[in-house]
Write a protein that holds these residues in place. Structure first.
Motif, PDB file in Angstrom:
ATOM      1  N   MET A 145       0.879  -1.169   0.000  1.00 63.41           N
ATOM      2  CA  MET A 145       0.000   0.000   0.000  1.00 63.41           C
ATOM      3  C   MET A 145       0.916   1.218   0.000  1.00 63.41           C
ATOM      4  SD  MET A 145      -3.241   0.999   0.209  1.00 63.41           S
ATOM      5  CE  MET A 145      -4.110  -0.347   0.991  1.00 63.41           C
ATOM      6  N   ASN A 146       0.721   2.108  -0.942  1.00 64.25           N
ATOM      7  CA  ASN A 146       1.514   3.334  -1.012  1.00 64.25           C
ATOM      8  C   ASN A 146       0.604   4.537  -0.915  1.00 64.25           C
ATOM      9  OD1 ASN A 146       4.193   2.284  -1.416  1.00 64.25           O
ATOM     10  ND2 ASN A 146       3.542   1.681  -3.457  1.00 64.25           N
ATOM     11  N   ASN A 147       1.166   5.642  -0.452  1.00 64.07           N
ATOM     12  CA  ASN A 147       0.440   6.905  -0.406  1.00 64.07           C
ATOM     13  C   ASN A 147       0.939   7.792  -1.536  1.00 64.07           C
ATOM     14  OD1 ASN A 147      -0.906   6.067   1.870  1.00 64.07           O
ATOM     15  ND2 ASN A 147       0.477   7.090   3.273  1.00 64.07           N
ATOM     16  N   TYR A 148       0.000   8.437  -2.202  1.00 61.82           N
ATOM     17  CA  TYR A 148       0.295   9.336  -3.301  1.00 61.82           C
ATOM     18  C   TYR A 148      -0.425  10.651  -3.048  1.00 61.82           C
ATOM     19  CZ  TYR A 148       1.699   5.043  -5.641  1.00 61.82           C
ATOM     20  OH  TYR A 148       2.309   3.864  -5.962  1.00 61.82           O
ATOM     21  N   GLN A 149       0.005  11.695  -3.715  1.00 65.73           N
ATOM     22  CA  GLN A 149      -0.698  12.968  -3.633  1.00 65.73           C
ATOM     23  C   GLN A 149      -1.134  13.381  -5.032  1.00 65.73           C
ATOM     24  OE1 GLN A 149       1.021  17.036  -2.631  1.00 65.73           O
ATOM     25  NE2 GLN A 149       0.019  16.419  -0.725  1.00 65.73           N
ATOM     26  N   ALA A 150      -2.403  13.743  -5.163  1.00 65.99           N
ATOM     27  CA  ALA A 150      -2.946  14.215  -6.435  1.00 65.99           C
ATOM     28  C   ALA A 150      -3.478  15.629  -6.247  1.00 65.99           C
ATOM     29  CB  ALA A 150      -4.079  13.305  -6.898  1.00 65.99           C
ATOM     30  N   VAL A 151      -3.263  16.462  -7.239  1.00 66.28           N
ATOM     31  CA  VAL A 151      -3.849  17.794  -7.256  1.00 66.28           C
ATOM     32  C   VAL A 151      -4.848  17.811  -8.396  1.00 66.28           C
ATOM     33  CG1 VAL A 151      -3.436  20.260  -7.530  1.00 66.28           C
ATOM     34  CG2 VAL A 151      -1.782  18.841  -6.287  1.00 66.28           C
ATOM     35  N   VAL A 152      -6.119  18.092  -8.061  1.00 64.68           N
ATOM     36  CA  VAL A 152      -7.198  18.082  -9.046  1.00 64.68           C
ATOM     37  C   VAL A 152      -7.795  19.479  -9.114  1.00 64.68           C
ATOM     38  CG1 VAL A 152      -9.428  17.073  -9.669  1.00 64.68           C
ATOM     39  CG2 VAL A 152      -7.714  15.666  -8.508  1.00 64.68           C
ATOM     40  N   TYR A 153      -7.939  19.994 -10.311  1.00 62.68           N
ATOM     41  CA  TYR A 153      -8.562  21.298 -10.545  1.00 62.68           C
ATOM     42  C   TYR A 153      -9.973  21.041 -11.035  1.00 62.68           C
ATOM     43  CZ  TYR A 153      -9.375  25.797 -12.922  1.00 62.68           C
ATOM     44  OH  TYR A 153      -9.887  26.990 -13.353  1.00 62.68           O
ATOM     45  N   GLU A 154     -10.951  21.511 -10.285  1.00 66.06           N
ATOM     46  CA  GLU A 154     -12.349  21.262 -10.643  1.00 66.06           C
ATOM     47  C   GLU A 154     -13.057  22.585 -10.890  1.00 66.06           C
ATOM     48  OE1 GLU A 154     -15.762  18.500  -8.844  1.00 66.06           O
ATOM     49  OE2 GLU A 154     -15.106  20.075  -7.483  1.00 66.06           O
ATOM     50  N   LYS A 155     -13.631  22.688 -12.074  1.00 65.68           N
ATOM     51  CA  LYS A 155     -14.368  23.890 -12.452  1.00 65.68           C
ATOM     52  C   LYS A 155     -15.783  23.482 -12.801  1.00 65.68           C
ATOM     53  CE  LYS A 155     -14.330  27.841 -15.539  1.00 65.68           C
ATOM     54  NZ  LYS A 155     -13.630  28.537 -16.593  1.00 65.68           N
ATOM     55  N   ILE A 156     -16.734  24.076 -12.118  1.00 69.71           N
ATOM     56  CA  ILE A 156     -18.134  23.761 -12.374  1.00 69.71           C
ATOM     57  C   ILE A 156     -18.732  24.884 -13.213  1.00 69.71           C
ATOM     58  CG2 ILE A 156     -20.381  23.370 -11.311  1.00 69.71           C
ATOM     59  CD1 ILE A 156     -18.836  22.333  -8.852  1.00 69.71           C
ATOM     60  N   GLU A 157     -19.309  24.495 -14.322  1.00 72.39           N
ATOM     61  CA  GLU A 157     -19.955  25.466 -15.204  1.00 72.39           C
ATOM     62  C   GLU A 157     -21.383  25.024 -15.450  1.00 72.39           C
ATOM     63  OE1 GLU A 157     -17.758  25.735 -18.827  1.00 72.39           O
ATOM     64  OE2 GLU A 157     -16.133  26.842 -17.899  1.00 72.39           O
ATOM     65  N   LEU A 158     -22.291  25.963 -15.450  1.00 75.69           N
ATOM     66  CA  LEU A 158     -23.667  25.661 -15.777  1.00 75.69           C
ATOM     67  C   LEU A 158     -23.777  25.492 -17.284  1.00 75.69           C
ATOM     68  CD1 LEU A 158     -26.568  25.367 -14.734  1.00 75.69           C
ATOM     69  CD2 LEU A 158     -26.849  27.820 -15.089  1.00 75.69           C
ATOM     70  N   ILE A 159     -24.171  24.314 -17.708  1.00 77.23           N
ATOM     71  CA  ILE A 159     -24.291  24.019 -19.131  1.00 77.23           C
ATOM     72  C   ILE A 159     -25.609  24.574 -19.669  1.00 77.23           C
ATOM     73  CG2 ILE A 159     -24.332  22.175 -20.872  1.00 77.23           C
ATOM     74  CD1 ILE A 159     -21.654  22.474 -19.319  1.00 77.23           C
ATOM     75  N   SER A 160     -26.695  24.304 -18.964  1.00 78.62           N
ATOM     76  CA  SER A 160     -27.990  24.860 -19.336  1.00 78.62           C
ATOM     77  C   SER A 160     -28.924  24.789 -18.143  1.00 78.62           C
ATOM     78  CB  SER A 160     -28.602  24.107 -20.522  1.00 78.62           C
ATOM     79  OG  SER A 160     -28.978  22.807 -20.125  1.00 78.62           O
ATOM     80  N   PHE A 161     -29.931  25.626 -18.172  1.00 84.94           N
ATOM     81  CA  PHE A 161     -30.947  25.648 -17.118  1.00 84.94           C
ATOM     82  C   PHE A 161     -32.220  26.200 -17.745  1.00 84.94           C
ATOM     83  CE2 PHE A 161     -33.302  27.285 -13.537  1.00 84.94           C
ATOM     84  CZ  PHE A 161     -33.033  26.364 -12.525  1.00 84.94           C
ATOM     85  N   LYS A 162     -33.270  25.375 -17.776  1.00 83.58           N
ATOM     86  CA  LYS A 162     -34.494  25.864 -18.396  1.00 83.58           C
ATOM     87  C   LYS A 162     -35.700  25.230 -17.705  1.00 83.58           C
ATOM     88  CE  LYS A 162     -34.226  22.326 -21.973  1.00 83.58           C
ATOM     89  NZ  LYS A 162     -34.153  22.064 -23.393  1.00 83.58           N
ATOM     90  N   LEU A 163     -36.811  25.899 -17.801  1.00 84.98           N
ATOM     91  CA  LEU A 163     -38.083  25.422 -17.241  1.00 84.98           C
ATOM     92  C   LEU A 163     -38.591  24.279 -18.075  1.00 84.98           C
ATOM     93  CD1 LEU A 163     -40.501  25.774 -15.318  1.00 84.98           C
ATOM     94  CD2 LEU A 163     -41.420  27.413 -16.982  1.00 84.98           C
ATOM     95  N   LEU A 164     -38.967  23.188 -17.430  1.00 87.17           N
ATOM     96  CA  LEU A 164     -39.543  22.051 -18.129  1.00 87.17           C
ATOM     97  C   LEU A 164     -41.053  22.210 -18.120  1.00 87.17           C
ATOM     98  CD1 LEU A 164     -37.412  19.141 -16.685  1.00 87.17           C
ATOM     99  CD2 LEU A 164     -37.145  20.306 -18.869  1.00 87.17           C
ATOM    100  N   LEU A 165     -41.624  22.168 -19.267  1.00 94.84           N
ATOM    101  CA  LEU A 165     -43.082  22.293 -19.396  1.00 94.84           C
ATOM    102  C   LEU A 165     -43.714  20.918 -19.373  1.00 94.84           C
ATOM    103  CD1 LEU A 165     -43.163  25.016 -22.167  1.00 94.84           C
ATOM    104  CD2 LEU A 165     -43.338  25.341 -19.689  1.00 94.84           C
ATOM    105  N   ASP A 166     -44.825  20.812 -18.667  1.00 96.33           N
ATOM    106  CA  ASP A 166     -45.546  19.513 -18.607  1.00 96.33           C
ATOM    107  C   ASP A 166     -46.264  19.215 -19.890  1.00 96.33           C
ATOM    108  OD1 ASP A 166     -44.676  19.057 -16.066  1.00 96.33           O
ATOM    109  OD2 ASP A 166     -46.399  20.050 -15.157  1.00 96.33           O
TER     110      ASP A 166
END
Length: 122
Positions: free
Chosen positions: A101-122
């Motif tokens: 078992m080894n220990n490692y270090q990771a650096v992760v860059y996470e960017k959240i972007e809104l792709i779309s947002f719309k009202l759903l009609l019934d």
């Protein structure tokens, strides 16, 4: 990239470094711009997912076969409209009969972007 109920655009800058039992950095006080803050709930599904994703990306990039076990500690850093995660990860070398078992270090860059947002009609 879809993740659960929301869309996640994940740009990864992954650097896996074998830790020699030495802390690489200390966390800055909470709220300091650009400072690192310890992750309080390291067992959070999202944190564990990012750790697994980092190991997978490293395996694909380097042609290795590490097996993700778990994220054991980590820190976050707010940067502009994104978050850096510095994660300490336990992983096994999958191609060895009795792998260490080894220990490692990771650096992760996470960017959240809104792709779309719309009202759903019934």
């Amino acid at each position: 990239m879809a993740l659960g109920q929301y869309h996640l655009f994940l740009v990864m800058a992954v650097a896996l470094l074998l830790l020699n039992g030495v802390s690489v950095a200390t966390a800055a006080p909470e709220g300091e711009p650009g400072g690192w803050t310890p992750i309080k709930n390291i067992s959070d599904r999202h944190v564990q997912y990012l750790g697994e994703l980092a190991v997978t990306a490293h395996n694909e990039e380097k042609g290795t076969s590490l097996k993700f076990e778990k994220v054991i500690s980590g820190e976050t850093q707010l940067v502009s409209d994104a978050v850096n995660y510095r994660l300490d990860i336990e992983a096994l070398e999958d191609d060895i009969v009795k792998p260490p078992m080894n220990n490692y270090q990771a650096v992760v860059y996470e960017k959240i972007e809104l792709i779309s947002f719309k009202l759903l009609l019934d």
